[in-house]
Design a protein around this motif. Structure first.
Motif, PDB file in Angstrom:
ATOM      1  N   GLY A   1     -12.416 -19.407 -41.711  1.00  0.00           N
ATOM      2  CA  GLY A   1     -13.072 -19.206 -40.331  1.00  0.00           C
ATOM      3  C   GLY A   1     -12.570 -20.105 -39.153  1.00  0.00           C
ATOM      4  N   VAL A   2     -11.915 -21.127 -39.379  1.00  0.00           N
ATOM      5  CA  VAL A   2     -11.425 -21.626 -38.398  1.00  0.00           C
ATOM      6  C   VAL A   2      -9.980 -20.942 -37.724  1.00  0.00           C
ATOM      7  CG1 VAL A   2      -9.726 -23.755 -37.856  1.00  0.00           C
ATOM      8  CG2 VAL A   2     -11.977 -24.102 -39.184  1.00  0.00           C
ATOM      9  N   PHE A   3      -9.272 -20.328 -38.595  1.00  0.00           N
ATOM     10  CA  PHE A   3      -8.010 -19.587 -38.445  1.00  0.00           C
ATOM     11  C   PHE A   3      -8.411 -18.394 -37.531  1.00  0.00           C
ATOM     12  CE2 PHE A   3      -4.826 -16.420 -39.532  1.00  0.00           C
ATOM     13  CZ  PHE A   3      -3.850 -17.156 -38.966  1.00  0.00           C
ATOM     14  N   ILE A   4      -9.479 -17.582 -38.260  1.00  0.00           N
ATOM     15  CA  ILE A   4      -9.974 -16.554 -37.453  1.00  0.00           C
ATOM     16  C   ILE A   4     -10.665 -16.926 -35.855  1.00  0.00           C
ATOM     17  CG2 ILE A   4     -11.639 -14.502 -37.417  1.00  0.00           C
ATOM     18  CD1 ILE A   4     -11.575 -14.585 -40.390  1.00  0.00           C
ATOM     19  N   GLY A   5     -11.230 -17.922 -36.058  1.00  0.00           N
ATOM     20  CA  GLY A   5     -11.841 -18.385 -34.605  1.00  0.00           C
ATOM     21  C   GLY A   5     -10.757 -18.705 -33.620  1.00  0.00           C
ATOM     22  N   ILE A   6      -9.638 -19.199 -34.024  1.00  0.00           N
ATOM     23  CA  ILE A   6      -8.663 -19.560 -33.054  1.00  0.00           C
ATOM     24  C   ILE A   6      -7.711 -18.373 -32.907  1.00  0.00           C
ATOM     25  CG2 ILE A   6      -6.123 -20.966 -33.354  1.00  0.00           C
ATOM     26  CD1 ILE A   6      -7.734 -23.120 -34.696  1.00  0.00           C
ATOM     27  N   ILE A   7      -7.542 -17.725 -33.910  1.00  0.00           N
ATOM     28  CA  ILE A   7      -6.536 -16.540 -33.504  1.00  0.00           C
ATOM     29  C   ILE A   7      -7.119 -15.700 -32.485  1.00  0.00           C
ATOM     30  CG2 ILE A   7      -5.819 -14.521 -34.645  1.00  0.00           C
ATOM     31  CD1 ILE A   7      -3.961 -16.597 -35.166  1.00  0.00           C
ATOM     32  N   ALA A   8      -8.676 -15.538 -32.738  1.00  0.00           N
ATOM     33  CA  ALA A   8      -9.384 -14.437 -31.773  1.00  0.00           C
ATOM     34  C   ALA A   8      -9.188 -15.025 -30.304  1.00  0.00           C
ATOM     35  CB  ALA A   8     -10.891 -14.312 -32.288  1.00  0.00           C
TER      36      ALA A   8
ATOM     37  N   SER B   1     -17.592 -22.140 -39.332  1.00  0.00           N
ATOM     38  CA  SER B   1     -16.367 -22.635 -38.646  1.00  0.00           C
ATOM     39  C   SER B   1     -15.770 -21.741 -37.560  1.00  0.00           C
ATOM     40  CB  SER B   1     -15.539 -22.823 -39.886  1.00  0.00           C
ATOM     41  OG  SER B   1     -16.054 -23.576 -40.748  1.00  0.00           O
ATOM     42  N   LEU B   2     -15.846 -20.420 -37.758  1.00  0.00           N
ATOM     43  CA  LEU B   2     -15.336 -19.540 -36.877  1.00  0.00           C
ATOM     44  C   LEU B   2     -15.837 -19.741 -35.567  1.00  0.00           C
ATOM     45  CD1 LEU B   2     -15.241 -15.604 -37.615  1.00  0.00           C
ATOM     46  CD2 LEU B   2     -15.497 -16.480 -35.316  1.00  0.00           C
ATOM     47  N   LEU B   3     -17.247 -19.888 -35.663  1.00  0.00           N
ATOM     48  CA  LEU B   3     -17.936 -19.891 -34.255  1.00  0.00           C
ATOM     49  C   LEU B   3     -17.759 -21.397 -33.443  1.00  0.00           C
ATOM     50  CD1 LEU B   3     -20.205 -19.075 -32.391  1.00  0.00           C
ATOM     51  CD2 LEU B   3     -21.866 -20.415 -33.687  1.00  0.00           C
TER      52      LEU B   3
END
Lengths: 74, 356
Positions: free
Chosen positions: B14-21, B239-241
């Motif tokens: 989730g952290v990875f997707i959030g930062i990449i986005a 985490s993404l949020l």
């Protein structure tokens, strides 16, 4: 005692873990064999079982079916 | 601490997707749309000429890389398992109507989170709708709703979706000249805004790997809380949020408010109902749009049918004026949402049996 078999192979999320949950919460639950075909469903079921202090389990990796046959002698 | 130890993989995903986005947004993807599975599939539909809205046409490498990353990961970890045959036509229409709902709200669950992380208050209404839709879906599941089993399929059949994505990648890279004008690439509007192909593709390929390993699913995160009181997937989604929010703060991309939010409108009722429809369709199909892409990469042919349903739905939505735009909903948006809701409710009611 009779071992019940629950076949959740090929079912979409969350049915494998949800059917397992229903089965272990059933009053007549005693021993249960669950047939699973994806790692995802297996992980979900293990997570459910790990959260329950009153249940022990083992996981056996094997093929879905095993047929043993041989030619008749004489 | 115990919680972190148990769930750190999905949290990291989730952290990875959030930062990449948020980074993809900085590098050129549309505002509050670093990654949106629904919007990006819509852009692909446009590039292929399935609709002719000149501002939303682009072969988004993120979608291709999600499938191919998951394909690579499932091969590497011996989880590539071609399977299918669980009422594919129903899944096609669940994908179709999920897309109609998503294009009334203007986003899939991933984008709903990214819109919220960018300060768009309308996303809150969409997310509430999503939760309600999933809650309704869970009620059907509790009452025996099932699309039945899938069965092992030919290896070759499991390669269709990855091969389709390779084909789209070639179209994007080669841009062949065809007399009809396809593939179309927007010159202005969201379709023209994109990060460099190599960055989009590589980042999304990594997401494909992580998401295949962790089974990251936004719909599942809410469903599992409702039906199992399991917060595993939710820990990844939250985490993404959080990290998309922090990323936006650091990059100056956080602008709180309801009005004039990027690629969004303020019609609360239809933002809400559009997402109720989508949430219900995702719940009945067993996965959010992102998850369906990852599943299709690991050989789930039925998930591939859902994806095709979404792409066809996107073409339909723009051709038949059911897709909303920043200026508001379209004339036929309410009609599309109501028909979609009726379809999903009928599916949930009439497709029930005792499986175990």
């Amino acid at each position: 005692m009779e071992k019940k078999i629950l076949d959740v192979r090929g079912l979409s999320c969350p049915q494998p873990v949800y059917e397992t949950k229903k089965a272990i919460e059933h009053p007549s639950f005693d021993v249960l064999e669950v047939l699973v075909d994806t790692k995802t469903a297996l992980e979900n079921i293990k997570r459910l079982l790990d959260s329950r202090k009153d249940i022990q389990y083992t996981v056996e990796e094997r093929e879905d079916y095993k047929v043993t046959l041989s030619k008749l002698m004489g | 601490m115990e919680f972190m130890k148990k769930h750190y993989k999905i949290i990291l995903c989730g952290v990875f997707i959030g930062i990449i986005a948020t980074l993809l947004q900085k590098l050129g993807n549309p505002a509050n749309m670093g990654i949106c599975v629904a919007c990006f599939e819509r852009d692909i539909a446009g590039a292929l000429g399935f609709h002719r809205i000149p501002t939303v046409q682009y072969i988004r490498p993120e979608i291709l890389a999600f499938v191919l990353g998951s394909f690579f990961s499932s091969l590497t970890f011996k989880e590539f398992k071609p399977r299918g045959g669980s009422l594919p036509l129903v899944r096609f229409f669940l994908g179709f109507f999920a897309m109609l709902g998503a294009l009334v709200f203007l986003g899939c669950p991933w984008r709903a989170l990214l819109r919220l992380a960018g300060g768009d208050g309308n996303a809150i209404i969409g997310i509430v709708g999503l939760i309600i839709g999933i809650f309704i879906g869970v009620q059907f599941i509790k009452h025996g709703y099932t699309l039945g089993r899938n069965y092992p399929a030919y290896k070759f059949a499991g390669l269709f979706m990855p091969l389709l994505m390779v084909g789209l990648l070639l179209l994007l890279l080669i841009k062949p000249v065809i007399s009809t004008g396809v593939p179309f690439f927007s010159l202005k509007g969201p379709g023209s805004q994109h990060a460099p192909i190599i960055i989009s593709f590589s980042a999304a390929f990594l997401i494909g790997i992580f998401a295949q390993r962790t089974r990251f699913c936004t719909m599942g995160s809410i469903r599992d809380i409702i039906i199992l009181k399991d917060f595993h997937l939710a820990s990844g989604v939250v985490s993404l949020l959080i990290f998309a929010f922090l990323g936006n703060l650091m990059l100056g991309q956080f602008h709180p408010g309801f009005v004039n939010q990027p690629i969004a409108h303020t019609n609360h009722l239809w933002n809400f109902l559009g997402m109720v429809l989508s949430g219900l369709a995702y719940a009945l199909a067993g996965g959010c749009p992102g998850r369906q892409l990852f599943l299709s990469g690991e050989g789930d042919i039925d998930a591939g049918v859902f994806v095709i349903g979404m792409i066809v739905g996107a073409g339909f939505a723009h051709n038949f004026a059911t897709a909303a735009s920043p200026s508001g909903i379209a004339p036929w948006s309410p009609f599309a949402v109501i028909v979609g809701l009726l379809f999903c409710i009928a599916t949930g009611l009439f497709m029930r049996k005792n499986i175990a």
